[in-house]
Design a protein around this motif. Structure first.
Motif, PDB file in Angstrom:
ATOM      1  N   LYS A   2      44.892  46.403  18.523  1.00 56.40           N
ATOM      2  CA  LYS A   2      44.343  45.146  19.023  1.00 56.40           C
ATOM      3  C   LYS A   2      45.440  44.108  19.243  1.00 56.40           C
ATOM      4  N   TYR A  51      50.679  34.397  24.700  1.00 55.19           N
ATOM      5  CA  TYR A  51      50.563  35.558  23.814  1.00 55.19           C
ATOM      6  C   TYR A  51      51.595  35.362  22.718  1.00 55.19           C
ATOM      7  N   ASP A  94      52.080  32.461  30.766  1.00 52.36           N
ATOM      8  CA  ASP A  94      51.081  33.514  30.573  1.00 52.36           C
ATOM      9  C   ASP A  94      51.562  34.895  31.007  1.00 52.36           C
ATOM     10  N   GLU A 114      50.813  37.638  28.316  1.00 52.66           N
ATOM     11  CA  GLU A 114      49.357  37.781  28.165  1.00 52.66           C
ATOM     12  C   GLU A 114      48.752  38.605  29.307  1.00 52.66           C
ATOM     13  N   LYS A 115      49.158  38.305  30.523  1.00 53.18           N
ATOM     14  CA  LYS A 115      48.645  39.048  31.681  1.00 53.18           C
ATOM     15  C   LYS A 115      49.049  40.515  31.623  1.00 53.18           C
ATOM     16  N   LYS A 121      47.195  42.702  28.979  1.00 52.64           N
ATOM     17  CA  LYS A 121      45.858  43.139  29.428  1.00 52.64           C
ATOM     18  C   LYS A 121      45.962  44.464  30.178  1.00 52.64           C
ATOM     19  N   LYS A 122      46.978  44.613  31.019  1.00 53.21           N
ATOM     20  CA  LYS A 122      47.187  45.877  31.743  1.00 53.21           C
ATOM     21  C   LYS A 122      47.597  46.986  30.778  1.00 53.21           C
ATOM     22  N   LYS A 127      46.842  47.325  27.675  1.00 56.32           N
ATOM     23  CA  LYS A 127      45.691  47.736  26.863  1.00 56.32           C
ATOM     24  C   LYS A 127      44.712  48.621  27.630  1.00 56.32           C
ATOM     25  N   THR A 128      44.832  48.657  28.962  1.00 51.16           N
ATOM     26  CA  THR A 128      43.969  49.545  29.740  1.00 51.16           C
ATOM     27  C   THR A 128      44.626  50.902  29.986  1.00 51.16           C
TER      28      THR A 128
END
Length: 173
Positions: free
Chosen positions: A3, A32, A99, A102-103, A106-107, A109-110
């Protein structure tokens, strides 16, 4: 997937005191927050060390090289000091938008293992010089990279398990 992914940010510097504080601030001010900042000083003889030592932030890890190395060897030495799940790079005369990490997280984590993005070029006063045109590719992009290197290292985020076993070729600078 964890996480709270730890991001290792590498700043390699050599006599880069002119913009180093701005570069460091652009990392520490990321939205982040779970980062470590690995600064590899390639034996600078300017004010690099005093700039870094002016910070009181436990996320900063400062390493002074025992001898001056070519850039890619210095990057490899810095990579060896990273504990993060992902590694990203910022040159000491570059800045990030707040950011950026942070951006890209997100990628990550996918399931993406190598992420890159857009950038703009500014002068020493912060004025826009150019906004390169971008066409983003995904998947296997090696043949496209051979034609035109469209990836700036300052935009890259890579899974640390990939880069720690596929280091930079130290013959190059």
């Amino acid at each position: 997937m964890k996480k709270n992914v730890l991001v290792s940010v590498i700043i390699n510097c050599y006599n880069g005191d002119s913009f180093l504080k701005l570069a460091i601030d652009s990392v520490l001010n990321q939205t982040y927050r779970n980062i470590e900042l690995v600064i590899w000083d390639n034996l600078s003889n300017d004010k690099t060390d005093s700039i870094i030592n002016s910070y009181n932030d436990k996320r900063i890890k400062y390493y002074l090289s025992s001898k001056h190395e070519k850039l890619y060897k210095a990057r490899n030495l810095a990579i060896d000091k990273c504990r993060g799940d992902v590694i990203t790079f910022l040159d000491c005369d570059d800045l990030w938008f707040a950011d950026k990490i942070e951006k890209q997280i997100k990628k990550f984590k996918t399931g993406h293992k190598f992420i890159y993005g857009k950038y703009v070029q500014i002068n020493s006063k912060g004025d826009l010089i150019s906004r390169p045109k971008f066409k983003f590719f995904s998947g296997r992009v090696t043949s496209k990279l051979l034609i035109n290197n469209f990836i700036s290292i300052g935009t890259v985020m890579v899974d640390s398990s990939l880069i720690k076993y596929n280091l930079f070729d130290p013959k190059y600078n």
